[in-house]
Design a protein around this motif. Sequence first.
Motif, short mmCIF file in Angstrom:
data_model
loop_
_atom_site.label_atom_id
_atom_site.label_comp_id
_atom_site.label_asym_id
_atom_site.label_seq_id
_atom_site.Cartn_x
_atom_site.Cartn_y
_atom_site.Cartn_z
N UNK A 39 -2.28 4.40 6.63
CA UNK A 39 -2.63 5.31 7.81
C UNK A 39 -2.66 6.63 6.25
N UNK A 40 -1.89 6.45 5.67
CA UNK A 40 -1.48 7.48 4.20
C UNK A 40 -2.50 6.91 3.39
N UNK A 41 -2.89 5.93 2.98
CA UNK A 41 -3.45 5.54 2.14
C UNK A 41 -5.42 4.95 2.57
N UNK A 42 -5.51 4.79 3.51
CA UNK A 42 -6.76 4.33 3.97
C UNK A 42 -7.28 6.07 4.84
N UNK A 43 -6.43 6.93 5.24
CA UNK A 43 -6.81 8.02 5.88
C UNK A 43 -7.22 7.15 7.60
N UNK A 44 -6.99 6.87 8.17
CA UNK A 44 -7.01 5.97 8.98
C UNK A 44 -5.72 5.48 10.31
N UNK A 45 -6.17 4.71 10.92
CA UNK A 45 -5.27 3.57 11.31
C UNK A 45 -5.58 2.50 11.22
N UNK A 46 -4.56 1.92 11.27
CA UNK A 46 -5.04 0.00 10.49
C UNK A 46 -5.44 -0.38 12.38
N UNK A 47 -6.73 -0.64 12.48
CA UNK A 47 -6.57 -1.19 14.15
C UNK A 47 -8.03 -2.31 14.34
N UNK A 48 -8.89 -2.65 13.09
CA UNK A 48 -9.43 -4.19 12.83
C UNK A 48 -8.75 -4.92 12.23
N UNK A 49 -9.47 -6.34 12.96
CA UNK A 49 -8.03 -7.28 12.18
C UNK A 49 -8.00 -7.16 10.90
N UNK A 50 -9.03 -6.97 10.01
CA UNK A 50 -9.07 -6.83 8.83
C UNK A 50 -8.01 -5.71 8.38
N UNK A 51 -7.77 -5.05 8.88
CA UNK A 51 -6.94 -3.34 8.66
C UNK A 51 -5.02 -4.56 8.72
N UNK A 52 -4.99 -5.21 9.80
CA UNK A 52 -4.01 -5.60 10.92
C UNK A 52 -3.63 -6.83 9.23
N UNK A 53 -5.19 -7.65 8.78
CA UNK A 53 -4.96 -8.57 7.81
C UNK A 53 -3.90 -8.33 6.48
N UNK A 54 -4.73 -7.00 5.81
CA UNK A 54 -4.00 -5.99 4.86
C UNK A 54 -2.04 -5.97 4.88
N UNK A 55 -1.99 -5.31 6.30
CA UNK A 55 -0.45 -4.95 6.32
C UNK A 55 0.03 -6.36 6.45
N UNK A 56 -0.46 -7.94 7.20
CA UNK A 56 0.15 -8.78 7.49
C UNK A 56 0.72 -9.33 6.14
N UNK A 57 -0.33 -9.53 5.64
CA UNK A 57 -0.45 -9.77 3.65
C UNK A 57 0.97 -9.65 2.92
N UNK A 58 1.30 -7.85 3.33
CA UNK A 58 2.02 -7.19 2.87
C UNK A 58 3.17 -8.10 3.19
N UNK A 59 3.47 -8.01 4.95
CA UNK A 59 4.90 -8.59 5.59
C UNK A 59 5.37 -9.95 4.88
N UNK A 60 3.92 -11.06 4.76
CA UNK A 60 4.57 -12.57 4.42
C UNK A 60 5.22 -12.48 2.79
N UNK A 61 4.42 -11.45 2.28
CA UNK A 61 4.48 -11.35 0.71
C UNK A 61 6.06 -11.07 0.32
N UNK A 62 6.17 -9.90 1.55
CA UNK A 62 8.00 -9.20 1.22
C UNK A 62 8.94 -10.53 1.82
N UNK A 63 8.60 -11.45 2.87
CA UNK A 63 9.34 -12.33 3.14
C UNK A 63 9.54 -13.68 2.00
N UNK A 64 8.48 -13.94 1.45
CA UNK A 64 7.89 -14.96 0.74
C UNK A 64 9.06 -14.83 -0.29
N UNK A 65 9.48 -13.71 -0.98
CA UNK A 65 10.37 -13.16 -1.90
C UNK A 65 11.29 -13.25 -1.63
N UNK A 66 11.82 -12.88 -0.38
CA UNK A 66 13.42 -12.44 -0.41
C UNK A 66 13.34 -14.25 -0.18
#
Length: 222
Positions: A39-66
Amino acid sequence: MNQAVDEIDPTRLQKAVEAIAITPEAAAELVGGYRATFKAKFEREPESLEDKRRIAAKIIGRYSKLSAAGGAVTALPSVVPGVGTAVAVLGGGLADVAITLKLQIDMCMCLVELYEADLSNEDKKHLTFVLALAGSAEQMVMKGGKPVVQKIAQKLVYQYLKGPALITIKQLFKKAAITFTQKSMAKAFPLGIGVAFSGSTNYVLTTVVGKVAVAILAKDVK
């Protein structure tokens, strides 16, 4: 300290993983942080599937590295909460397997929170465990390139989701215990977590589990 390959008790493994896995509340807090950053970066809530995919990619990247953080994740108790508990309950080798599963379950819990926040905590747990365990166990026994494995795993996980949750989860822990400790797998991946996996293998495995979970949660299974 490592337990022999053929001595894993699925029930013991299940209890250990359930004891150290992330809670729905903790996952909600973590995902809330990702939402706030978005929200701070894009000035909107992450509501769309594409928005959620962006966040999902961050989550997957974090746990894959761990998951790929080291050849023996039990050496990283400050990085991965629950390591001390797993070692105390299971010993070094089995603790490594439990931590690998824990990281994939933690990742899937965050993904479930991202896509299915309105579910009850109990339903979130059931969905999370099926996504993580089935996605991991299925792809490890398949042959072929990653896209093919991922597509087949998606369909198999979807089938598991149709079964009785508690029975399915118990069966999946049994399957995971067998799959993660087969001698053939130990020979295939001689350098890694416990007797079976290398850091790079864990990274790929966790990444694919995450992608399978996203495909199902985003209703993108073909």
